[in-house]
Motif scaffolding. Structure first.
Motif, PDB file in Angstrom:
ATOM      1  N   ASP A  26       0.846  -1.193   0.000  1.00 12.12           N
ATOM      2  CA  ASP A  26       0.000   0.000   0.000  1.00 12.12           C
ATOM      3  C   ASP A  26       0.887   1.251   0.000  1.00 12.12           C
ATOM      4  OD1 ASP A  26      -1.947   1.893   0.156  1.00 12.12           O
ATOM      5  OD2 ASP A  26      -2.795   1.211   2.075  1.00 12.12           O
ATOM      6  N   LEU A  27       1.504   1.520  -1.141  1.00 15.79           N
ATOM      7  CA  LEU A  27       2.468   2.610  -1.235  1.00 15.79           C
ATOM      8  C   LEU A  27       1.812   3.965  -1.012  1.00 15.79           C
ATOM      9  CD1 LEU A  27       4.424   1.352  -4.382  1.00 15.79           C
ATOM     10  CD2 LEU A  27       4.941   0.954  -1.964  1.00 15.79           C
ATOM     11  N   PRO A  68       0.573  -2.966  -5.941  1.00 17.47           N
ATOM     12  CA  PRO A  68      -0.110  -2.108  -4.967  1.00 17.47           C
ATOM     13  C   PRO A  68      -1.620  -2.235  -5.121  1.00 17.47           C
ATOM     14  CG  PRO A  68       0.660  -0.796  -6.813  1.00 17.47           C
ATOM     15  CD  PRO A  68       1.181  -2.184  -7.034  1.00 17.47           C
ATOM     16  N   PRO A  69      -2.382  -1.923  -4.054  1.00 23.05           N
ATOM     17  CA  PRO A  69      -3.846  -2.010  -4.137  1.00 23.05           C
ATOM     18  C   PRO A  69      -4.424  -0.820  -4.896  1.00 23.05           C
ATOM     19  CG  PRO A  69      -3.194  -1.260  -1.952  1.00 23.05           C
ATOM     20  CD  PRO A  69      -1.933  -1.586  -2.689  1.00 23.05           C
ATOM     21  N   ILE A  70      -4.148  -0.756  -6.195  1.00 19.78           N
ATOM     22  CA  ILE A  70      -4.636   0.306  -7.066  1.00 19.78           C
ATOM     23  C   ILE A  70      -5.410  -0.352  -8.202  1.00 19.78           C
ATOM     24  CG2 ILE A  70      -3.984   2.214  -8.593  1.00 19.78           C
ATOM     25  CD1 ILE A  70      -1.419   2.508  -6.984  1.00 19.78           C
ATOM     26  N   PRO A  71      -6.647   0.045  -8.455  1.00 13.72           N
ATOM     27  CA  PRO A  71      -7.443  -0.568  -9.521  1.00 13.72           C
ATOM     28  C   PRO A  71      -6.708  -0.543 -10.861  1.00 13.72           C
ATOM     29  CG  PRO A  71      -8.823   0.853  -8.175  1.00 13.72           C
ATOM     30  CD  PRO A  71      -7.414   1.086  -7.725  1.00 13.72           C
ATOM     31  N   GLY A  72      -6.660  -1.682 -11.533  1.00 11.70           N
ATOM     32  CA  GLY A  72      -6.041  -1.779 -12.845  1.00 11.70           C
ATOM     33  C   GLY A  72      -4.562  -2.094 -12.827  1.00 11.70           C
ATOM     34  N   GLY A 119       3.962  -5.616  -9.888  1.00 10.73           N
ATOM     35  CA  GLY A 119       4.628  -4.980  -8.765  1.00 10.73           C
ATOM     36  C   GLY A 119       5.223  -3.630  -9.101  1.00 10.73           C
ATOM     37  N   HIS A 120       5.328  -2.788  -8.104  1.00  9.45           N
ATOM     38  CA  HIS A 120       5.896  -1.446  -8.259  1.00  9.45           C
ATOM     39  C   HIS A 120       7.310  -1.525  -8.829  1.00  9.45           C
ATOM     40  CE1 HIS A 120       7.524   2.378  -6.079  1.00  9.45           C
ATOM     41  NE2 HIS A 120       7.174   2.643  -7.317  1.00  9.45           N
ATOM     42  N   HIS A 121       8.130  -2.419  -8.299  1.00  5.47           N
ATOM     43  CA  HIS A 121       9.516  -2.536  -8.744  1.00  5.47           C
ATOM     44  C   HIS A 121       9.580  -2.929 -10.216  1.00  5.47           C
ATOM     45  CE1 HIS A 121      13.490  -4.476  -9.258  1.00  5.47           C
ATOM     46  NE2 HIS A 121      13.901  -3.576  -8.375  1.00  5.47           N
ATOM     47  N   ASP A 122       8.805  -3.929 -10.606  1.00  9.59           N
ATOM     48  CA  ASP A 122       8.820  -4.383 -12.001  1.00  9.59           C
ATOM     49  C   ASP A 122       8.345  -3.291 -12.944  1.00  9.59           C
ATOM     50  OD1 ASP A 122       9.750  -6.838 -11.209  1.00  9.59           O
ATOM     51  OD2 ASP A 122       7.767  -7.771 -11.137  1.00  9.59           O
ATOM     52  N   LEU A 123       7.328  -2.553 -12.559  1.00  4.75           N
ATOM     53  CA  LEU A 123       6.802  -1.496 -13.422  1.00  4.75           C
ATOM     54  C   LEU A 123       7.792  -0.335 -13.535  1.00  4.75           C
ATOM     55  CD1 LEU A 123       3.045  -1.394 -12.343  1.00  4.75           C
ATOM     56  CD2 LEU A 123       3.995  -2.291 -14.478  1.00  4.75           C
ATOM     57  N   SER A 124       8.537  -0.081 -12.463  1.00  4.49           N
ATOM     58  CA  SER A 124       9.503   1.022 -12.528  1.00  4.49           C
ATOM     59  C   SER A 124      10.666   0.685 -13.460  1.00  4.49           C
ATOM     60  CB  SER A 124      10.030   1.333 -11.123  1.00  4.49           C
ATOM     61  OG  SER A 124      10.877   0.302 -10.650  1.00  4.49           O
ATOM     62  N   ALA A 160       3.192  -0.525 -22.328  1.00  5.80           N
ATOM     63  CA  ALA A 160       2.139  -1.110 -21.487  1.00  5.80           C
ATOM     64  C   ALA A 160       2.447  -0.900 -20.005  1.00  5.80           C
ATOM     65  CB  ALA A 160       1.997  -2.601 -21.803  1.00  5.80           C
ATOM     66  N   LYS A 161       3.714  -1.078 -19.644  1.00  4.11           N
ATOM     67  CA  LYS A 161       4.110  -0.863 -18.251  1.00  4.11           C
ATOM     68  C   LYS A 161       4.052   0.626 -17.896  1.00  4.11           C
ATOM     69  CE  LYS A 161       7.054  -4.908 -17.472  1.00  4.11           C
ATOM     70  NZ  LYS A 161       8.394  -5.376 -17.052  1.00  4.11           N
ATOM     71  N   ILE A 162       4.511   1.468 -18.806  1.00  3.63           N
ATOM     72  CA  ILE A 162       4.500   2.907 -18.538  1.00  3.63           C
ATOM     73  C   ILE A 162       3.072   3.394 -18.338  1.00  3.63           C
ATOM     74  CG2 ILE A 162       4.947   5.172 -19.577  1.00  3.63           C
ATOM     75  CD1 ILE A 162       7.363   3.928 -20.957  1.00  3.63           C
ATOM     76  N   GLY A 163       2.127   2.856 -19.102  1.00  5.42           N
ATOM     77  CA  GLY A 163       0.733   3.261 -18.989  1.00  5.42           C
ATOM     78  C   GLY A 163       0.136   2.930 -17.649  1.00  5.42           C
ATOM     79  N   ARG A 164       0.668   1.925 -16.985  1.00  3.57           N
ATOM     80  CA  ARG A 164       0.150   1.537 -15.681  1.00  3.57           C
ATOM     81  C   ARG A 164       0.768   2.383 -14.598  1.00  3.57           C
ATOM     82  NH1 ARG A 164       0.804  -4.193 -17.617  1.00  3.57           N
ATOM     83  NH2 ARG A 164      -1.249  -4.826 -18.313  1.00  3.57           N
TER      84      ARG A 164
END
Length: 286
Positions: A227-228, A262-266, A270-275, A282-286
């Motif tokens: 829960d960032l 994180p508990p964010i809709p859509g 993981g935060h680390h993988d997306l960063s 696709a990752k940047i859009g999230r």
């Protein structure tokens, strides 16, 4: 609004410093404006701050400190290679400022962290412990201890001064037996002792000073590391209360990162993988 009520309107607002580190970074494409100058078009990240655009400056093109995630160790010290084996870190800018103005407030500085480790370093290159529990820090800042607890704290301070007196006497007697290099090292130690003595005197003054009252409930710690947003909001709320009550004027905040989603809709990754998106839209859009 940040001027403490006790000061009245006669004095200028005190100088403050808040340093924030996002250990997994920010997507620069949505943060750094594409134009320069005062009339730049706000980026998506800055749009939420549009009412304050005349009060902040965005600086791009700064050279980073190499070393991957370990580069955060040199974020506020500027020491090349900080965090790498064999590299001694230096004092962080907040602690340098604390040497000048820290005695003016109950807390010389506050190191907050959602990651466990903080951003503040002493003059000898030791990392200062960071506050990871918003509920405990809130209690330290605003909840009065019981009378017996206050007496015990004062007794601890008195015993601390007695111990320092004993150590100083032994060190003075030892000094005459040492060579030049060792005397210089001992002088550094004695300087630290004197600084600690001064801090103990200041601590005693604040123990006897009532804590500020705030019309805010004590926060509850968020155990979910994913829960960032919630964990970050607690840190920012505490930082706001700290400056609003002039409990401190120097704050560092290490934001949280997580490997789980994180508990964010859509958001399902993981935060680390997306960063570490590698340019994947696709990752940047999230």
């Amino acid at each position: 609004a940040f001027v403490p009520r006790a000061r009245g309107a006669a004095t200028a607002p005190p100088r403050r410093l808040i340093c924030i580190c996002a250990p997994l970074g920010l997507y620069s494409g949505s943060f750094i404006p594409k134009q320069t100058g005062a009339n730049y078009e706000l980026s998506p990240y800055l749009e939420v701050l549009k009412d304050y655009r005349d009060d902040f400056t965005i600086i791009s093109g700064l050279a980073g400190i190499s070393g991957g995630h370990q580069a955060i160790d040199g974020f506020l010290t500027g020491i090349p290679g900080a965090g790498q084996p064999g590299i001694r870190n230096g004092i962080s800018v907040d602690q340098f400022a604390a040497e000048q103005i820290g005695k003016l407030t109950r807390f010389p500085s506050l190191a907050l962290s959602g990651e466990g480790l903080g951003l503040s370093w002493t003059r000898t290159g030791a990392r200062l412990p960071a506050h990871n529990s918003p509920s405990r820090l809130f209690a330290e800042m605003f909840l009065e201890g019981k009378e017996n607890e206050v007496r015990a704290q004062l007794q601890n301070l008195a015993e601390g001064r007695s111990i320092l007196d004993d150590v100083r006497g032994q060190a003075d007697s030892l000094r005459v037996k040492l060579g030049a290099d060792d005397r210089d090292k001992l002088d550094e130690y004695l300087t630290s002792v004197r600084e600690l003595e001064q801090r103990l005197v200041t601590d005693e003054k604040w123990v006897k000073t009532p804590k500020p009252k705030v019309n805010v409930e004590q926060p509850k710690d968020i155990s979910n590391r994913s829960d960032l947003i919630g964990r970050t909001r607690l840190l920012f709320d505490l930082a706001h209360l700290a400056v609003q009550t002039d409990s401190t004027r120097l704050i560092t905040i290490m934001l949280a990162g997580a490997t789980s989603a994180p508990p964010i809709p859509g958001v399902s990754q993981g935060h680390h993988d997306l960063s570490h998106h590698g340019g994947d839209e696709a990752k940047i859009g999230r």
